[in-house]
Design a protein around this motif. Sequence first.
Motif, PDB file in Angstrom:
ATOM      1  N   PHE A 217       0.805  -1.225   0.000  1.00 42.03           N
ATOM      2  CA  PHE A 217       0.000   0.000   0.000  1.00 42.03           C
ATOM      3  C   PHE A 217       0.840   1.278   0.000  1.00 42.03           C
ATOM      4  O   PHE A 217       0.500   2.226  -0.722  1.00 42.03           O
ATOM      5  CB  PHE A 217      -0.956   0.000   1.195  1.00 42.03           C
ATOM      6  N   PRO A 218       1.935   1.388   0.795  1.00 41.07           N
ATOM      7  CA  PRO A 218       2.716   2.633   0.752  1.00 41.07           C
ATOM      8  C   PRO A 218       3.247   2.974  -0.644  1.00 41.07           C
ATOM      9  O   PRO A 218       3.278   4.156  -1.031  1.00 41.07           O
ATOM     10  CB  PRO A 218       3.872   2.357   1.732  1.00 41.07           C
TER      11      PRO A 218
ATOM     12  N   VAL B  23      -3.106  16.567  -1.790  1.00 43.87           N
ATOM     13  CA  VAL B  23      -2.315  15.836  -0.797  1.00 43.87           C
ATOM     14  C   VAL B  23      -2.715  16.258   0.609  1.00 43.87           C
ATOM     15  O   VAL B  23      -2.880  15.424   1.503  1.00 43.87           O
ATOM     16  CB  VAL B  23      -0.809  16.064  -1.032  1.00 43.87           C
TER      17      VAL B  23
ATOM     18  N   LYS C  57      -6.593  12.914   0.065  1.00 39.29           N
ATOM     19  CA  LYS C  57      -7.234  12.101  -0.955  1.00 39.29           C
ATOM     20  C   LYS C  57      -6.361  10.897  -1.307  1.00 39.29           C
ATOM     21  O   LYS C  57      -5.141  10.961  -1.274  1.00 39.29           O
ATOM     22  CB  LYS C  57      -7.508  12.929  -2.213  1.00 39.29           C
ATOM     23  N   LEU C  58      -7.020   9.809  -1.669  1.00 38.36           N
ATOM     24  CA  LEU C  58      -6.296   8.596  -2.050  1.00 38.36           C
ATOM     25  C   LEU C  58      -6.089   8.488  -3.550  1.00 38.36           C
ATOM     26  O   LEU C  58      -5.121   7.867  -4.002  1.00 38.36           O
ATOM     27  CB  LEU C  58      -7.058   7.354  -1.554  1.00 38.36           C
ATOM     28  N   ILE C  59      -6.991   9.092  -4.328  1.00 34.74           N
ATOM     29  CA  ILE C  59      -6.917   9.024  -5.789  1.00 34.74           C
ATOM     30  C   ILE C  59      -6.947  10.445  -6.334  1.00 34.74           C
ATOM     31  O   ILE C  59      -7.804  11.251  -5.940  1.00 34.74           O
ATOM     32  CB  ILE C  59      -8.082   8.197  -6.370  1.00 34.74           C
TER      33      ILE C  59
ATOM     34  N   MET D  85       0.129   7.283  -6.313  1.00 34.99           N
ATOM     35  CA  MET D  85      -1.035   8.155  -6.476  1.00 34.99           C
ATOM     36  C   MET D  85      -0.689   9.604  -6.134  1.00 34.99           C
ATOM     37  O   MET D  85      -1.117  10.540  -6.827  1.00 34.99           O
ATOM     38  CB  MET D  85      -2.184   7.655  -5.587  1.00 34.99           C
ATOM     39  N   ILE D  86       0.095   9.815  -5.075  1.00 31.10           N
ATOM     40  CA  ILE D  86       0.486  11.175  -4.691  1.00 31.10           C
ATOM     41  C   ILE D  86       1.298  11.840  -5.795  1.00 31.10           C
ATOM     42  O   ILE D  86       1.238  13.059  -5.992  1.00 31.10           O
ATOM     43  CB  ILE D  86       1.277  11.149  -3.371  1.00 31.10           C
TER      44      ILE D  86
ATOM     45  N   VAL E  85       1.860   2.045  -3.556  1.00 30.36           N
ATOM     46  CA  VAL E  85       0.706   2.440  -4.376  1.00 30.36           C
ATOM     47  C   VAL E  85       0.263   3.857  -4.020  1.00 30.36           C
ATOM     48  O   VAL E  85      -0.030   4.680  -4.911  1.00 30.36           O
ATOM     49  CB  VAL E  85      -0.451   1.444  -4.183  1.00 30.36           C
ATOM     50  N   TYR E  86       0.255   4.177  -2.732  1.00 33.14           N
ATOM     51  CA  TYR E  86      -0.166   5.517  -2.307  1.00 33.14           C
ATOM     52  C   TYR E  86       0.837   6.574  -2.763  1.00 33.14           C
ATOM     53  O   TYR E  86       0.444   7.672  -3.188  1.00 33.14           O
ATOM     54  CB  TYR E  86      -0.321   5.545  -0.791  1.00 33.14           C
TER      55      TYR E  86
END
Length: 270
Positions: free
Chosen positions: A22-23, A38, A42-44, A29-30, A25-26
């Motif tokens: 997850f880190p 940021v 938001k995640l997406i 996205m950032i 992938v996040y």
Amino acid sequence: MTIGKKIFLYLLLILSGFIMFFPIVYAFMISFMQGGEVLQGKLIPENFTLTNYINAFEKVPLLRYLINSLVVSTVIMLGQLLLCSLAAFAFVFTKFKGKNLLFMLFISTMMIPWEATMVPNFQTVQSLGWLNSFPGLTIPFFAMAFGTFLLRQQFKTIPIELYEASQVSGISRFKFFLTVVLPISKTSLITLGIYCFLTAWNMYLWPLLVTNDEKVRTVQIGLKQMQTQEIASEWGVVMAGVMLVILPTLLLIFVGQKRLQEGLTRGAIK
């Protein structure tokens, strides 16, 4: 194992894999988000644009740093493969007095922290005039006890009778090393190469000590420069640089994962 236990096991593995990945992938996205997104948590991102990636190359000479890291990592990898394989061959197939004692002393250097050798190494590099140069970034890492130990364990699986037969046939030691030992040990060599490359790619402290010229600095220093230059609202640019840096390492791990596992376990069991 019952079906219920298998389902539980796979669910547990999926959950563990998600938590570990997850880190990354996040961060990915950032790298597409604007500063406000940021801060809003938001995640997406609303829009997937390459603006942050373009800005990452403009803030610092990131392309130059990437090329430098590629050169340094490749040279260190090749140097360690050459010296470690030769040293391991000598410890296995060459008979001389005190061989086992010398090997134990050599392996004991793995217990010495890198910080304890940093100052002597820096003084040596400085006296040789290798500051702000690729030799100063690479040559101190050519000798590696772990690599010698790994290849020695692999070379010990080769029957000594094969080496003795080659000597009777008139084959030189170096030819036996090139034509027999290295092809048999290909998996361990690939494992050591991947390990050496990843370790050199992620180096930060040593390049920071021996370089102050952008022409030879590596990408890890570039990331730190980018982080210190950016304000909190520009974390998207920083994460774009991070993704560019970790992409080669992820590709290398995914491609060589099978070889890496085989090489680390080979020689452990006879």
